[in-house]
Design an enzyme around this catalytic site. Sequence first.
Site, short mmCIF file in Angstrom:
data_model
loop_
_atom_site.label_atom_id
_atom_site.label_comp_id
_atom_site.label_asym_id
_atom_site.label_seq_id
_atom_site.Cartn_x
_atom_site.Cartn_y
_atom_site.Cartn_z
N GLY A 11 -11.33 -22.06 -15.18
CA GLY A 11 -11.81 -21.79 -16.54
C GLY A 11 -12.26 -23.08 -17.19
O GLY A 11 -12.07 -23.32 -18.38
N ALA A 13 -14.97 -24.53 -18.12
CA ALA A 13 -15.95 -24.66 -19.20
C ALA A 13 -15.46 -24.01 -20.49
O ALA A 13 -16.20 -23.94 -21.47
CB ALA A 13 -17.29 -24.04 -18.79
N GLY A 14 -14.21 -23.54 -20.49
CA GLY A 14 -13.68 -22.84 -21.66
C GLY A 14 -13.12 -23.78 -22.72
O GLY A 14 -13.09 -25.01 -22.55
N GLN A 15 -12.64 -23.17 -23.80
CA GLN A 15 -12.15 -23.93 -24.96
C GLN A 15 -10.93 -24.79 -24.63
O GLN A 15 -10.87 -25.95 -25.02
CB GLN A 15 -11.78 -22.95 -26.08
CG GLN A 15 -12.98 -22.43 -26.84
CD GLN A 15 -13.52 -23.48 -27.80
OE1 GLN A 15 -12.80 -24.01 -28.63
NE2 GLN A 15 -14.79 -23.78 -27.68
N ILE A 16 -9.94 -24.21 -23.95
CA ILE A 16 -8.73 -24.99 -23.64
C ILE A 16 -9.11 -26.17 -22.75
O ILE A 16 -8.70 -27.31 -23.00
CB ILE A 16 -7.65 -24.11 -22.98
CG1 ILE A 16 -7.13 -23.07 -23.98
CG2 ILE A 16 -6.49 -24.98 -22.45
CD1 ILE A 16 -6.19 -22.04 -23.37
N GLN A 112 -6.97 -16.54 -6.36
CA GLN A 112 -6.64 -17.96 -6.51
C GLN A 112 -5.38 -18.32 -5.73
O GLN A 112 -5.30 -19.41 -5.14
CB GLN A 112 -6.53 -18.31 -7.99
CG GLN A 112 -7.89 -18.21 -8.67
CD GLN A 112 -7.90 -18.60 -10.12
OE1 GLN A 112 -6.88 -18.98 -10.68
NE2 GLN A 112 -9.05 -18.49 -10.75
N VAL A 129 -1.67 -21.23 -17.14
CA VAL A 129 -1.83 -21.23 -18.59
C VAL A 129 -2.44 -19.90 -19.05
O VAL A 129 -2.10 -19.38 -20.11
CB VAL A 129 -2.74 -22.41 -19.03
CG1 VAL A 129 -3.01 -22.38 -20.53
CG2 VAL A 129 -2.12 -23.74 -18.61
N ARG A 162 6.14 -25.48 -30.43
CA ARG A 162 6.12 -24.77 -31.71
C ARG A 162 7.53 -24.69 -32.29
O ARG A 162 7.73 -24.84 -33.50
CB ARG A 162 5.56 -23.36 -31.51
CG ARG A 162 4.07 -23.32 -31.25
CD ARG A 162 3.63 -21.97 -30.70
NE ARG A 162 2.17 -21.87 -30.67
CZ ARG A 162 1.51 -20.93 -30.00
NH1 ARG A 162 2.17 -20.02 -29.29
NH2 ARG A 162 0.18 -20.88 -30.05
N HIS A 187 6.18 -15.72 -21.93
CA HIS A 187 5.27 -16.29 -22.94
C HIS A 187 4.58 -15.12 -23.63
O HIS A 187 3.45 -14.76 -23.32
CB HIS A 187 4.25 -17.22 -22.28
CG HIS A 187 3.19 -17.68 -23.25
ND1 HIS A 187 3.50 -18.44 -24.35
CD2 HIS A 187 1.85 -17.46 -23.30
CE1 HIS A 187 2.39 -18.68 -25.03
NE2 HIS A 187 1.38 -18.09 -24.42
#
EC number: 1.1.1.37
Length: 327
Positions: A11, A13-16, A112, A129, A162, A187
């Site tokens: 992933g 190219a993603g935001q994370i 994977q 993740v 958090r 999670h």
Amino acid sequence: MKAPVRVTVTGAAGQISYSLLFRIAAGDMLGKDQPVILQLLEITPALKALQGVAMELDDCAFPLLAGIVTTDDPSVAFKDSDYALLVGARPRGPGMERKDLLAANAAIFSVQGKAINDHASKNIKVLVVGNPANTNALIAQRNAPDISPRQFTAMTRLDHNRALSQLATKTGTSINNITKALIWGNHSSTQYPDLHNTLVDGKPALSLVDQAWYESDYIPTVQQRGAAIIAARGASSAASAANAAINHIRDWALGTPANDWVSMGVYSDGSYGIEKGLIYSFPCVCKNGDWEIVQGLDINEFSRAKMTATEKELQEERDAVKELLPA
């Protein structure tokens, strides 16, 4: 200078990953003396965007970045990989049932897992993740029979961080003065943020806050923080998730601080009565590149009920994808 290690990120190219890759290349994850080769996996339609990310990584001229591979082929992405951060996952779409989401991700993570089994270093450290992280980690692990199940972990470090932040704010102290925060279980919103062993400036956290705040404010705030961020930002946690992934791998690879532990979704060995084989968040200490579950914590009835509830959810998730799990 050490020899480079290979770090696979899916992933990519993603935001994370956009918050993650530059920090890995800068040495935040494995240390300022450890060169890395980034092996970046994306789906075919995102390869052009991934090329742009690779160009930006080049343009940072990171001294520790020894190479970049971009690909849509898992066998290339996981080739000889020493670390893998499985960030890419199918997000939940409109009208999508949870079981549909589980099935869609089971397909991704079984592929994977097989690629890790067949192509990666046998000592690879894997962090999942992408959500549902615990069950995705289980699926990948079950599809990699030649790799120790201890090498597949799921990220509950964001929940752990958090929890630290909420307690620091409430008690008016620095996060540096808090030890032994703890997340049990999945999670998800069933996770159990447990303060029974947490210390603030060496004092028991539960002696500094009232029980009502703990039960009806702290626990639900930590459990539902991800949803609160989506509501505020219009997008899910990205930079904080990337930061937690770096924390998780760094501690696993380089060791946890003395007199503290971290929360990690790991393969249950039956500790604390949790079903063996689930990927469940426990208190863990790390040294020499390995983790172990902290033993001997007292579990009261309140904690036991919460730990069992999140275990039950993990059992339900596993059972929903049972036919996709190798025996």
